[in-house]
Design an enzyme around this catalytic site. Structure first.
Site, PDB file in Angstrom:
ATOM      1  N   GLY A 228     -92.158  28.623 -50.359  1.00  0.00           N
ATOM      2  CA  GLY A 228     -93.582  28.544 -50.035  1.00  0.00           C
ATOM      3  C   GLY A 228     -93.759  28.276 -48.556  1.00  0.00           C
ATOM      4  N   SER A 229     -94.874  27.680 -48.213  1.00  0.00           N
ATOM      5  CA  SER A 229     -95.209  27.485 -46.800  1.00  0.00           C
ATOM      6  C   SER A 229     -94.340  26.392 -46.171  1.00  0.00           C
ATOM      7  CB  SER A 229     -96.686  27.097 -46.676  1.00  0.00           C
ATOM      8  OG  SER A 229     -96.914  25.906 -47.399  1.00  0.00           O
ATOM      9  N   VAL A 232     -95.719  22.696 -46.888  1.00  0.00           N
ATOM     10  CA  VAL A 232     -95.352  22.071 -48.168  1.00  0.00           C
ATOM     11  C   VAL A 232     -93.835  21.833 -48.217  1.00  0.00           C
ATOM     12  CG1 VAL A 232     -95.409  22.302 -50.683  1.00  0.00           C
ATOM     13  CG2 VAL A 232     -97.349  23.095 -49.341  1.00  0.00           C
ATOM     14  N   GLY A 233     -93.079  22.751 -47.621  1.00  0.00           N
ATOM     15  CA  GLY A 233     -91.613  22.593 -47.593  1.00  0.00           C
ATOM     16  C   GLY A 233     -91.189  21.302 -46.904  1.00  0.00           C
ATOM     17  N   GLU A 250     -87.139  27.848 -48.913  1.00  0.00           N
ATOM     18  CA  GLU A 250     -87.355  29.204 -48.378  1.00  0.00           C
ATOM     19  C   GLU A 250     -88.791  29.235 -47.897  1.00  0.00           C
ATOM     20  OE1 GLU A 250     -85.103  31.310 -47.889  1.00  0.00           O
ATOM     21  OE2 GLU A 250     -83.505  30.519 -49.129  1.00  0.00           O
ATOM     22  N   CYS A 284     -93.039  36.901 -46.538  1.00  0.00           N
ATOM     23  CA  CYS A 284     -92.461  35.939 -45.587  1.00  0.00           C
ATOM     24  C   CYS A 284     -91.703  36.630 -44.461  1.00  0.00           C
ATOM     25  CB  CYS A 284     -91.544  34.976 -46.338  1.00  0.00           C
ATOM     26  SG  CYS A 284     -90.252  35.826 -47.278  1.00  0.00           S
TER      27      CYS A 284
HETATM   28  P1  NAD Z   1     -97.806  27.362 -50.686  1.00  0.00           P
HETATM   29  O1  NAD Z   1     -96.896  26.540 -49.873  1.00  0.00           O
HETATM   30  O2  NAD Z   1     -99.265  27.180 -50.526  1.00  0.00           O
HETATM   31  O3  NAD Z   1     -97.505  27.174 -52.238  1.00  0.00           O
HETATM   32  C1  NAD Z   1     -96.207  27.377 -52.761  1.00  0.00           C
HETATM   33  C2  NAD Z   1     -96.060  26.578 -54.038  1.00  0.00           C
HETATM   34  O4  NAD Z   1     -96.083  25.193 -53.700  1.00  0.00           O
HETATM   35  C3  NAD Z   1     -97.204  26.781 -55.028  1.00  0.00           C
HETATM   36  O5  NAD Z   1     -96.666  26.811 -56.333  1.00  0.00           O
HETATM   37  C4  NAD Z   1     -98.059  25.557 -54.844  1.00  0.00           C
HETATM   38  O6  NAD Z   1     -98.775  25.206 -56.008  1.00  0.00           O
HETATM   39  C5  NAD Z   1     -96.978  24.528 -54.575  1.00  0.00           C
HETATM   40  N1  NAD Z   1     -97.428  23.293 -53.907  1.00  0.00           N
HETATM   41  C6  NAD Z   1     -98.524  23.074 -53.153  1.00  0.00           C
HETATM   42  N2  NAD Z   1     -98.545  21.766 -52.743  1.00  0.00           N
HETATM   43  C7  NAD Z   1     -97.422  21.189 -53.250  1.00  0.00           C
HETATM   44  C8  NAD Z   1     -96.872  19.876 -53.187  1.00  0.00           C
HETATM   45  N3  NAD Z   1     -97.469  18.897 -52.507  1.00  0.00           N
HETATM   46  N4  NAD Z   1     -95.692  19.640 -53.822  1.00  0.00           N
HETATM   47  C9  NAD Z   1     -95.056  20.633 -54.496  1.00  0.00           C
HETATM   48  N5  NAD Z   1     -95.549  21.877 -54.602  1.00  0.00           N
HETATM   49  C10 NAD Z   1     -96.711  22.147 -53.984  1.00  0.00           C
HETATM   50  O7  NAD Z   1     -97.408  28.906 -50.405  1.00  0.00           O
HETATM   51  P2  NAD Z   1     -98.100  30.206 -50.946  1.00  0.00           P
HETATM   52  O8  NAD Z   1     -99.397  30.419 -50.233  1.00  0.00           O
HETATM   53  O9  NAD Z   1     -98.065  30.267 -52.427  1.00  0.00           O
HETATM   54  O10 NAD Z   1     -97.039  31.316 -50.447  1.00  0.00           O
HETATM   55  C11 NAD Z   1     -97.015  31.800 -49.154  1.00  0.00           C
HETATM   56  C12 NAD Z   1     -95.961  31.101 -48.320  1.00  0.00           C
HETATM   57  O11 NAD Z   1     -94.678  31.201 -48.924  1.00  0.00           O
HETATM   58  C13 NAD Z   1     -95.823  31.752 -46.953  1.00  0.00           C
HETATM   59  O12 NAD Z   1     -95.666  30.752 -45.984  1.00  0.00           O
HETATM   60  C14 NAD Z   1     -94.556  32.576 -47.095  1.00  0.00           C
HETATM   61  O13 NAD Z   1     -93.932  32.858 -45.874  1.00  0.00           O
HETATM   62  C15 NAD Z   1     -93.731  31.710 -47.976  1.00  0.00           C
HETATM   63  N6  NAD Z   1     -92.710  32.480 -48.661  1.00  0.00           N
HETATM   64  C16 NAD Z   1     -91.417  32.342 -48.259  1.00  0.00           C
HETATM   65  C17 NAD Z   1     -90.417  33.112 -48.852  1.00  0.00           C
HETATM   66  C18 NAD Z   1     -88.989  33.000 -48.434  1.00  0.00           C
HETATM   67  O14 NAD Z   1     -88.132  33.432 -49.191  1.00  0.00           O
HETATM   68  N7  NAD Z   1     -88.687  32.448 -47.277  1.00  0.00           N
HETATM   69  C19 NAD Z   1     -90.757  34.012 -49.870  1.00  0.00           C
HETATM   70  C20 NAD Z   1     -92.083  34.110 -50.266  1.00  0.00           C
HETATM   71  C21 NAD Z   1     -93.053  33.336 -49.655  1.00  0.00           C
END
Ligand code: NAD
Length: 476
Positions: A228-229, A232-233, A250, A284
Site C-alpha cells: 500500500g502507500s 501506512v507502510g 511493498e 505502483c
Molecule cells: P493505502 O495505503 O491507502 O491502503 C492499503 C491497505 O492498507 C488498505 O487495505 C487499507 O485499508 C489499509 N490500511 C489503511 N490504514 C491502515 C492502518 N493504519 N493499518 C493497517 N492497514 C491500513 O493504499 P491504496 O490506496 O489501497 O493503494 C495504493 C498504494 O499502494 C500506492 O501508494 C501504490 O504505490 C501502493 N502499491 C504498491 C505496490 C508494490 O508492490 N510496491 C503494489 C500496489 C500498490
C-alpha cells in the site's frame, strides 16, 4: 436493482460481522453501489486470527504434495472462472479489460510458482566440531501471517500475500482494501473450492484505519505482509518494530524512465505510454518521470503526444481501452491538486488535464520544478512529467533524486550506458529497453527507500515465511 451482500470469510465459511453493520462498495465508473460489505470490527479480527491460529496446528502438518495440489487446483479454477473474476475487477475497481486479463495471468503464474515451492523448503546438514554429533537445520512455518492489500491490483496482491504463506505451511488472515473486498472474498471461495482446509485462509472486510492495528499487533500474528502507500507502510513498520514482528512492505513509487539519444524512440514511446497510463496510472511502478536526452527530445515528444492522445478511454470491456475511472474521491482530489499545483507554479500541460466524470484524461506535463508536489509525491493517476536533459549523467542524477526507489527504465542501444544505469539507478528493479511496469512470480520484487522493505518472490518468501531451527543428534 438489488445488490449482493457479502460477509467475512472465517473458518471456511461466511461469517457475519459482530457489529451487524455494512458499508457500500462503490463502482468507480459512477460511484453507484456495487455491493454491501460486512463492516468488520475488532472482535472480527480476533475471531479470524484465533481461527487461523487454531488451524495452524494441523495445517503445518499437511504434506507438501497436498499443499501443492491445492495451489495447482486454485490456479486451474482461477483460469476456468476467469471471466467471472474479470467482471469483478472491471466493476469493483474500474479495471480496463487489458489490465484485468493481466491480473488473471499473473495470479495463475503466482499460484503455480508457489505450488512448485512446496518441495523446496530444504534444511541443511551442518559441519560440527563436536565429536559424535550430527548437526542440522530445519525450517519451520511461522504461524499466522497477516496480509494487508491495496485496491489497485487486488487479485494479484491477495494471491501474492497468501500463496507463498500457504505453500510454506502457514495460515493467513487477509485484510483487503475497503475498495476491493469482493475480489478478496472470491479468492477465499476459490481457495475453499480448491481444497484448502477450513481456517487456513480467512478474510475480514472493513476499513484498514479501524482494523489494521488490531491485526498487526495481535500476539498470534507472526508476520505482516503489507502492500500500500508509503504513509501506512511506515506506520505498520513502527508497530511491527515495537512488537518484534517480521514484516515486508511493498510501497509507492515515483518511477523514472530515461531515454538516451541513441535509443529506439518508437520502443521508448511504447514503453512510456504503457508505463505512464496502464490502469490510468494507478500502478505502483507507473513511469511518472520521463527524462529524455536533448537531441531526441522533440522526436520523442511528438510521438509520445500522438500515442497518448489516441489512447482509448471509457468502455472498460473494450480491448482498446487503456484509461478507466479513478477509484475514489480522495484519489481524484489528489490528482487534481497535483495538476493544479504544478500549473500554478509554472508547469505546461502538453495534453490532458481535463476530466469527464470520474475519468481523468491522460496528462503530460513539462517545465517541472522542485517546488511542485508532483516532482516528489506519488500522484497515482494518468499523469506523467516530461523533462529534457543535457546528458546521460544528468539523467542519472535526476532519476536518483527521489526518496522512492521501486522501478526504473533505461532506453538505449549503448550497452555500456545500459549497464551503468542498471548498476547505479537507486531502485529495486531496473529494466533496460522495457517499461517500468513488470512482474513475474519468481523475481525479487520490491523497492528501496520509501518504496519498501523486503522482496516478494518464491525464493525470498521461503526464508521470510519460515524460521530456522538448529537440531543436533548426539549419536556416539
Ligand atoms: P493505502 O495505503 O491507502 O491502503 C492499503 C491497505 O492498507 C488498505 O487495505 C487499507 O485499508 C489499509 N490500511 C489503511 N490504514 C491502515 C492502518 N493504519 N493499518 C493497517 N492497514 C491500513 O493504499 P491504496 O490506496 O489501497 O493503494 C495504493 C498504494 O499502494 C500506492 O501508494 C501504490 O504505490 C501502493 N502499491 C504498491 C505496490 C508494490 O508492490 N510496491 C503494489 C500496489 C500498490
Amino acid at each position: 436493482m438489488t445488490i449482493a451482500r457479502h460477509q467475512h470469510w472465517i473458518g471456511g465459511m461466511e461469517a457475519n460481522s459482530t457489529s451487524g453493520e455494512y458499508f457500500t462498495d462503490l463502482n468507480p465508473i459512477d460511484d453507484s453501489p456495487y455491493a454491501e460489505i460486512a463492516k468488520g470490527v475488532q472482535p472480527d479480527i480476533e475471531r479470524a486470527v484465533e481461527t487461523a491460529h487454531a488451524c495452524f496446528d494441523s495445517y503445518r502438518q499437511s504434506l507438501p504434495k497436498e499443499r501443492q495440489g491445492w495451489l495447482l487446483q486454485a490456479a486451474e479454477l482461477l483460469q476456468a472462472e476467469s471471466s467471472d473474476f474479470i467482471d469483478t475487477l472491471v466493476d469493483e475497481v474500474g479495471s480496463p479489460l487489458l489490465k484485468a486479463k493481466r491480473e488473471i495471468e499473473t495470479s495463475v503464474s503466482i499460484l503455480r510458482s508457489a505450488a512448485g515451492a512446496t518441495h523446496h523448503l530444504a534444511g541443511k546438514t551442518l559441519p560440527t566440531d563436536v565429536p559424535g554429533r550430527l548437526s542440522m537445520s530445519i525450517r519451520r512455518p511461522l504461524g499466522v501471517i497477516a496480509g494487508i492489500t491495496p485496491f489497485n491490483v487486488p487479485l494479484i496482491k491477495n494471491i501474492k500475500h497468501s500463496a507463498m504463506p500457504l505453500a510454506t505451511g502457514n495460515t493467513v488472515v487477509l485484510l483487503p482494501s475497503e475498495h476491493a473486498p469482493v475480489t478478496a472474498l472470491k479468492v477465499a471461495k476459490l481457495f475453499a473450492d480448491a481444497g484448502f482446509p477450513k481456517g487456513s485462509f480467512n478474510v475480514v472486510t472493513g476499513f484498514g484505519t479501524e482494523l489494521g492495528d488490531t491485526l498487526t499487533c495481535h500476539p498470534h500474528v507472526r508476520m505482516v505482509g503489507f502492500t500500500g502507500s508509503s504513509r501506512v507502510g511506515h506506520h505498520i513498520s513502527a508497530l511491527c518494530g515495537k512488537h518484534a514482528k517480521r514484516y515486508s512492505l511493498e510501497l509507492g513509487g515515483k518511477n523514472p524512465l530515461v531515454v538516451l539519444k541513441d535509443a529506439d524512440i518508437d520502443q521508448a514511446v511504447q514503453g512510456s505510454v504503457v508505463g505512464s497510463f496502464l490502469y490510468q496510472g494507478q500502478i505502483c511502478m507507473a513511469s511518472s518521470r520521463i527524462y529524455v536526452e536533448q537531441p531526441v527530445y522533440d522526436e520523442f515528444l511528438t510521438k509520445f503526444l500522438v500515442a497518448t492522445q489516441h489512447l482509448g478511454m471509457g468502455d472498460l470491456r473494450s480491448p482498446s481501452t487503456m484509461i478507466g475511472p479513478i477509484i475514489h474521491e480522495r484519489q481524484r482530489k489528489r490528482i487534481k491538486e497535483h495538476i493544479q499545483d504544478a500549473t500554478m507554479k509554472g508547469a505546461k500541460v502538453l495534453c490532458g488535464g481535463n476530466w469527464q466524470q470520474n475519468y481523468c484524461q491522460p496528462t503530460i506535463l513539462t517545465d517541472i520544478n522542485d517546488q511542485m508536489r508532483i516532482s516528489r509525491e506519488e500522484t497515482f493517476g494518468p499523469v506523467t512529467t516530461l523533462h529534457a536533459v543535457g546528458s546521460a549523467d544528468d539523467a542519472l542524477k535526476l532519476a536518483n533524486d527521489s526518496n522512492h526507489g521501486l522501478s526504473a527504465s533505461i532506453y538505449t542501444t549503448n550497452l555500456t550506458q545500459a549497464m551503468r544505469f542498471a548498476e547505479h539507478l537507486e531502485a529495486g528493479m531496473v529494466h533496460i529497453n522495457g517499461t517500468t511496469i513488470q512482474d513475474e512470480p519468481h523475481i525479487p520484487f520490491g523497492g528501496v527507500g520509501d518504496s519498501g522493505f523486503g522482496r516478494e518472490s518464491t525464493d525470498p518468501d521461503l526464508s521470510d515465511f519460515t524460521e530456522w531451527k538448529w537440531v543436533t543428534f548426539q549419536h556416539s
